[in-house]
Design an enzyme around this catalytic site. Structure first.
Site, PDB file in Angstrom:
ATOM      1  N   SER A   1      12.107 -23.196  39.817  1.00  0.00           N
ATOM      2  CA  SER A   1      13.475 -22.579  40.372  1.00  0.00           C
ATOM      3  C   SER A   1      14.016 -23.574  41.264  1.00  0.00           C
ATOM      4  CB  SER A   1      12.764 -21.681  41.438  1.00  0.00           C
ATOM      5  OG  SER A   1      14.081 -21.085  42.499  1.00  0.00           O
TER       6      SER A   1
ATOM      7  N   TYR B   1      20.976 -22.765  40.185  1.00  0.00           N
ATOM      8  CA  TYR B   1      22.106 -22.111  40.798  1.00  0.00           C
ATOM      9  C   TYR B   1      23.445 -23.041  40.889  1.00  0.00           C
ATOM     10  CZ  TYR B   1      19.027 -18.393  42.360  1.00  0.00           C
ATOM     11  OH  TYR B   1      18.453 -17.177  42.287  1.00  0.00           O
TER      12      TYR B   1
ATOM     13  N   THR C   1      21.365 -18.946  36.297  1.00  0.00           N
ATOM     14  CA  THR C   1      21.279 -17.384  36.918  1.00  0.00           C
ATOM     15  C   THR C   1      22.750 -17.153  37.419  1.00  0.00           C
ATOM     16  OG1 THR C   1      19.057 -17.712  37.797  1.00  0.00           O
ATOM     17  CG2 THR C   1      20.525 -16.123  38.883  1.00  0.00           C
TER      18      THR C   1
ATOM     19  N   LYS D   1      20.861 -16.441  32.511  1.00  0.00           N
ATOM     20  CA  LYS D   1      20.255 -15.584  33.139  1.00  0.00           C
ATOM     21  C   LYS D   1      20.887 -14.526  33.926  1.00  0.00           C
ATOM     22  CE  LYS D   1      15.879 -15.024  35.985  1.00  0.00           C
ATOM     23  NZ  LYS D   1      16.430 -14.472  37.327  1.00  0.00           N
TER      24      LYS D   1
ATOM     25  N   HIS E   1      17.421  -9.624  37.745  1.00  0.00           N
ATOM     26  CA  HIS E   1      16.901 -10.350  38.833  1.00  0.00           C
ATOM     27  C   HIS E   1      15.744  -9.737  39.508  1.00  0.00           C
ATOM     28  CE1 HIS E   1      18.686 -14.119  41.154  1.00  0.00           C
ATOM     29  NE2 HIS E   1      17.512 -13.605  41.860  1.00  0.00           N
TER      30      HIS E   1
END
Length: 370
Positions: free
Chosen positions: A117, A140, A166, A242, A266
């Site tokens: 992440s 992100y 994402t 995603k 999510h």
């Protein structure tokens, strides 16, 4: 401070993901447990992800030679021992001192892929070096596009095999448990992928969440499909999008060069009331017509859940919370144990369904319950 080591337990006595969650709940601080567990709003989507699997039946085949089952497959060209991957989740050092290092190693022990992440508590370079297993990097896009470019360049240099963008978080969903507790990273933990560490700042008053504030400050809520071309220009890594639940968005992702799609809401942590991912999956598989690989996360707790997703066209599934429960319960060994439980349960489900190889999954096996 990071989670302190707890007395070891006999992981072999934990026989389900729920067993691991029970142990994790006892070991984690209430704030950490609720952060990992919780969803947005009334948590209808959080609960719905799991409940939706009961809407499908497996019309098993009989008198098929299933003495040997083959679970190995590939995801974007990477070999994995099973179609069960580790989803990106934040802040692993709240669960265990070794944090993402233990999770990456546990995934490698299980022969599968780990997704790091952006919001990890260990730098992405250290995660990449922790094991020889394949890894993707979840991204992100920030308002500071220079920061985004730097993260991509670092992921390339560290050897990650794909970028996972994402797209369902222009801002943070309203997570009441975090707001009630004034969620913030504990002292001693930082968002390790940022030069200043993004120190948590100590938000601890009711009705505030340090993470929600930082997301609002830093994430690019103006991101559109046009930006995918820019993002793809930053590296040669395949792009996985995603957070898709609509067939038309899946088609747009393919048109903009996505190599993969993760059907995801999510984990029920963004828009409450969004569809369960397993309900959304079939139409997305039909929409992309094998032009990219389709994955699914959300609600996976049993091998039969994995089988249902594969039967509906997913290439593989990703699991998030179960891995965190394993991490909290037993570090690297706990992660490996959770993944092996799911693998063994899937192997049994394949045998009972008359499917010897996951790569030859029949498309007439799974149907909605009458």
């Amino acid at each position: 401070m990071p989670a302190e080591p707890a007395d070891p337990i006999d992981l072999s006595q934990l026989l389900s993901i729920d067993d691991f969650e029970d142990v994790a709940r006892a070991r984690l601080t209430p704030m950490a447990y609720q952060y990992y567990r919780g969803g947005a709003g009334a948590e209808r989507t959080l609960d719905g992800n799991r409940a939706a699997f009961a809407r499908f039946c497996i019309y098993y085949r009989v008198l098929v030679d299933v003495a040997q089952r083959e679970l190995a497959t590939t995801v974007l060209g990477a070999d994995v021992a099973m179609p069960i991957l580790v989803a990106p989740t934040a802040y692993h050092r709240m669960a265990h001192l070794d944090g993402e290092l233990a999770t990456a190693r546990g995934a490698a022990d299980a022969g599968t892929l780990f997704t790091a992440s952006t919001l990890s508590t260990t730098p992405l370079e250290e995660i990449a070096a922790a094991s020889a297993g394949p890894k993707w990097f979840q991204l992100y896009v920030h308002k500071d596009h220079g920061l985004t470019r730097s993260l991509v360049e670092r992921a390339v240099q560290a050897g990650y095999r794909a970028l996972v963008l994402t797209v369902d978080a222009p801002l943070l969903g309203r997570r009441l448990a975090d707001l009630r507790q004034g969620f913030a990273l504990p002292p001693g933990l930082v968002m390790a992928n940022f030069m200043n560490g993004m120190e948590p700042g100590g938000a601890s008053v009711l009705g505030e969440s340090d993470l929600a504030r930082r997301i609002a400050q830093r994430h690019d809520a103006a991101l559109t499909w046009r930006d995918l071309e820019w993002l793809r220009s930053l590296s040669n890594l395949p792009l996985v999008v995603k957070g898709i639940v609509r067939p038309d968005d899946a088609q747009r992702a393919v048109q903009h060069g996505a190599a993969g799609i993760i059907v995801s809401n999510h984990g029920g942590r963004q828009l409450d009331g969004s569809p369960a991912t397993i309900d959304a999956l079939p139409a997305i598989v039909d929409a992309v017509q094998e032009r990219c690989e389709v994955f699914l996360d959300g609600g996976i707790r049993w091998g039969s859940d994995v089988l249902i997703a594969l039967g509906l066209g997913a290439r593989a599934v990703l699991v998030g919370r179960p891995v965190l429960w394993g991490l909290a319960a037993g570090g690297q060994a706990g992660v490996a144990r959770v993944l092996s439980l799911l693998r063994d349960d899937l192997s049994d489900a394949l045998a009972l369904a008359g499917v010897p190889r996951v790569r030859d999954m029949p498309r007439d096996l799974v149907h909605r319950r009458p």
